[in-house]
Design an enzyme around this catalytic site. Structure first.
Site, PDB file in Angstrom:
ATOM      1  N   LYS A  13       0.834  -1.218   0.000  1.00  0.00           N
ATOM      2  CA  LYS A  13       0.000   0.000   0.000  1.00  0.00           C
ATOM      3  C   LYS A  13       0.862   1.257   0.000  1.00  0.00           C
ATOM      4  O   LYS A  13       0.602   2.204  -0.729  1.00  0.00           O
ATOM      5  CB  LYS A  13      -0.892   0.072   1.249  1.00  0.00           C
ATOM      6  CG  LYS A  13      -1.872  -1.033   1.438  1.00  0.00           C
ATOM      7  CD  LYS A  13      -2.763  -0.773   2.643  1.00  0.00           C
ATOM      8  CE  LYS A  13      -2.054  -0.575   3.975  1.00  0.00           C
ATOM      9  NZ  LYS A  13      -1.340  -1.726   4.512  1.00  0.00           N
ATOM     10  N   ARG A  88      -8.571   1.745   9.568  1.00  0.00           N
ATOM     11  CA  ARG A  88      -8.241   0.359   9.896  1.00  0.00           C
ATOM     12  C   ARG A  88      -9.330  -0.309  10.710  1.00  0.00           C
ATOM     13  O   ARG A  88      -9.219  -1.495  11.026  1.00  0.00           O
ATOM     14  CB  ARG A  88      -6.951   0.343  10.713  1.00  0.00           C
ATOM     15  CG  ARG A  88      -5.718  -0.052   9.913  1.00  0.00           C
ATOM     16  CD  ARG A  88      -4.554   0.063  10.866  1.00  0.00           C
ATOM     17  NE  ARG A  88      -3.409  -0.715  10.534  1.00  0.00           N
ATOM     18  CZ  ARG A  88      -2.336  -0.209   9.924  1.00  0.00           C
ATOM     19  NH1 ARG A  88      -2.317   1.013   9.491  1.00  0.00           N
ATOM     20  NH2 ARG A  88      -1.279  -0.978   9.746  1.00  0.00           N
ATOM     21  N   ARG A 127      12.107  -6.674   4.997  1.00  0.00           N
ATOM     22  CA  ARG A 127      11.908  -5.257   4.695  1.00  0.00           C
ATOM     23  C   ARG A 127      12.878  -4.373   5.488  1.00  0.00           C
ATOM     24  O   ARG A 127      13.138  -4.612   6.655  1.00  0.00           O
ATOM     25  CB  ARG A 127      10.467  -4.887   5.043  1.00  0.00           C
ATOM     26  CG  ARG A 127      10.124  -3.454   4.691  1.00  0.00           C
ATOM     27  CD  ARG A 127       8.646  -3.278   4.600  1.00  0.00           C
ATOM     28  NE  ARG A 127       8.023  -3.084   5.904  1.00  0.00           N
ATOM     29  CZ  ARG A 127       6.768  -2.676   6.056  1.00  0.00           C
ATOM     30  NH1 ARG A 127       6.005  -2.465   4.994  1.00  0.00           N
ATOM     31  NH2 ARG A 127       6.257  -2.532   7.251  1.00  0.00           N
ATOM     32  N   ARG A 160      12.199  -2.124  10.970  1.00  0.00           N
ATOM     33  CA  ARG A 160      11.238  -1.568  11.910  1.00  0.00           C
ATOM     34  C   ARG A 160      11.075  -2.503  13.100  1.00  0.00           C
ATOM     35  O   ARG A 160      11.089  -3.711  12.948  1.00  0.00           O
ATOM     36  CB  ARG A 160       9.879  -1.376  11.216  1.00  0.00           C
ATOM     37  CG  ARG A 160       9.755  -0.048  10.527  1.00  0.00           C
ATOM     38  CD  ARG A 160       8.535   0.047   9.664  1.00  0.00           C
ATOM     39  NE  ARG A 160       7.293  -0.453  10.273  1.00  0.00           N
ATOM     40  CZ  ARG A 160       6.100  -0.330   9.703  1.00  0.00           C
ATOM     41  NH1 ARG A 160       5.989   0.268   8.518  1.00  0.00           N
ATOM     42  NH2 ARG A 160       5.015  -0.807  10.282  1.00  0.00           N
ATOM     43  N   ARG A 171       0.167  -8.602  13.897  1.00  0.00           N
ATOM     44  CA  ARG A 171      -0.417  -7.551  13.053  1.00  0.00           C
ATOM     45  C   ARG A 171      -1.367  -8.153  12.009  1.00  0.00           C
ATOM     46  O   ARG A 171      -2.397  -7.567  11.696  1.00  0.00           O
ATOM     47  CB  ARG A 171       0.702  -6.756  12.355  1.00  0.00           C
ATOM     48  CG  ARG A 171       1.452  -5.835  13.322  1.00  0.00           C
ATOM     49  CD  ARG A 171       2.816  -5.423  12.775  1.00  0.00           C
ATOM     50  NE  ARG A 171       2.742  -4.593  11.605  1.00  0.00           N
ATOM     51  CZ  ARG A 171       3.763  -4.445  10.745  1.00  0.00           C
ATOM     52  NH1 ARG A 171       4.900  -5.085  10.929  1.00  0.00           N
ATOM     53  NH2 ARG A 171       3.625  -3.660   9.710  1.00  0.00           N
TER      54      ARG A 171
HETATM   55  P1  AMP Z   1       1.688   0.780   9.231  1.00  0.00           P
HETATM   56  O1  AMP Z   1       2.927   1.575   8.978  1.00  0.00           O
HETATM   57  O2  AMP Z   1       0.502   1.303   8.467  1.00  0.00           O
HETATM   58  O3  AMP Z   1       1.899  -0.710   9.036  1.00  0.00           O
HETATM   59  O4  AMP Z   1       1.321   0.999  10.778  1.00  0.00           O
HETATM   60  C1  AMP Z   1       2.185   0.572  11.805  1.00  0.00           C
HETATM   61  C2  AMP Z   1       1.452   0.515  13.116  1.00  0.00           C
HETATM   62  O5  AMP Z   1       0.939   1.821  13.437  1.00  0.00           O
HETATM   63  C3  AMP Z   1       0.240  -0.383  13.145  1.00  0.00           C
HETATM   64  O6  AMP Z   1       0.579  -1.742  13.413  1.00  0.00           O
HETATM   65  C4  AMP Z   1      -0.570   0.235  14.293  1.00  0.00           C
HETATM   66  O7  AMP Z   1      -0.006  -0.103  15.550  1.00  0.00           O
HETATM   67  C5  AMP Z   1      -0.337   1.725  14.072  1.00  0.00           C
HETATM   68  N1  AMP Z   1      -1.352   2.310  13.173  1.00  0.00           N
HETATM   69  C6  AMP Z   1      -1.141   2.860  11.942  1.00  0.00           C
HETATM   70  N2  AMP Z   1      -2.284   3.301  11.396  1.00  0.00           N
HETATM   71  C7  AMP Z   1      -3.263   2.995  12.302  1.00  0.00           C
HETATM   72  C8  AMP Z   1      -4.679   3.160  12.309  1.00  0.00           C
HETATM   73  N3  AMP Z   1      -5.337   3.711  11.275  1.00  0.00           N
HETATM   74  N4  AMP Z   1      -5.354   2.741  13.425  1.00  0.00           N
HETATM   75  C9  AMP Z   1      -4.718   2.211  14.478  1.00  0.00           C
HETATM   76  N5  AMP Z   1      -3.395   1.994  14.513  1.00  0.00           N
HETATM   77  C10 AMP Z   1      -2.654   2.384  13.448  1.00  0.00           C
END
Ligand code: AMP
Length: 214
Positions: A13, A88, A127, A160, A171
């Protein structure tokens, strides 16, 4: 255009959101990037978010809704934006609709990135990310020119904290339980299109562009 990209972590994404944003002069809004920026700045919000993110859990809806609500008011969002990693939960999707209605706008399309969990575990484990500019690499198939250094901004690449196998699996479980219903939310609104995210990135880009036209 207000575009929502939906899909599990590691489905591409972020990569596609960056491409689309550059190509169409839309703004890319990634709640994950916003939260990581808060962590780097050491804000109280960042500290609260880090504890949850490291465990693979979602941060509270109210936190990310506030971040998005504030960000979409900015003048650069007028041209359109692509949301990556938000909404989400169904509550976030409802809050987004509500805040857009107030601006007489609405989500144009939601594109779901379809890919199997085992492929994601493989992708995310290899990654490497630039914490400064958000560029992403992979140890096997998207290596930087110089090992460990970002091609774009020259900063060090890191794995990360949440890209280890146990957290990745958590996740994915959270995704299936909480985020999959968001796809259903947009399907009911007839806005959902699905792309095969196992294809090479250029093919996914073409599929997403096509999805925006039908
Ligand atoms: P991402 O970089 O989108 O994979 O997000 C990394 C982490 O940030 C996720 O595993 C959540 O802990 C938190 N996070 C990011 N976006 C959201 C969201 N819209 N709602 C809740 N937690 C989020």
């Amino acid at each position: 255009m207000i575009l929502v990209l939906l899909g599990p972590p590691g489905s591409g994404k972020g990569t596609q959101a960056k491409k689309l944003a550059t190509e169409h002069k839309w703004v890319q809004l990634s709640t994950g990037d916003m939260l990581r920026a808060a962590i780097v700045s050491g804000t109280p919000l960042g500290k609260q978010a880090k504890a949850l993110m490291d465990k693979g859990q979602l941060v509270p809806d109210s936190v990310v809704i506030d971040l998005i609500q504030e960000r979409v008011q900015a003048p650069d969002c007028k041209q359109g934006f692509v949301l990556d990693g938000f909404p989400r939960t169904v509550a976030q999707a409802e809050a987004l609709d509500k805040l857009l209605v107030e601006k007489t706008k609405k989500v144009s399309r939601a594109v779901l990135f379809d890919i199997a969990d085992e492929e994601l575990v493989r992708r995310l484990g290899g990654r490497r990310t630039c914490l400064k500019c958000g560029s992403m690499y992979h140890l096997e198939h998207l290596q930087p020119k110089v090992s460990g250094v970002c091609d774009v901004c020259g900063s060090a690449l890191v794995q990360r904290d949440d890209d280890n196998e146990a957290t990745i699996r958590k996740r994915l479980a959270v995704y299936h339980e909480t985020t999959s219903p968001v796809a259903e939310y947009y399907r009911k609104q007839k806005k959902l299109r699905t792309v095969d995210a196992t294809r090479p990135a250029e093919e996914v880009t073409r599929a997403v562009s096509l999805a925006l036209t039908k």
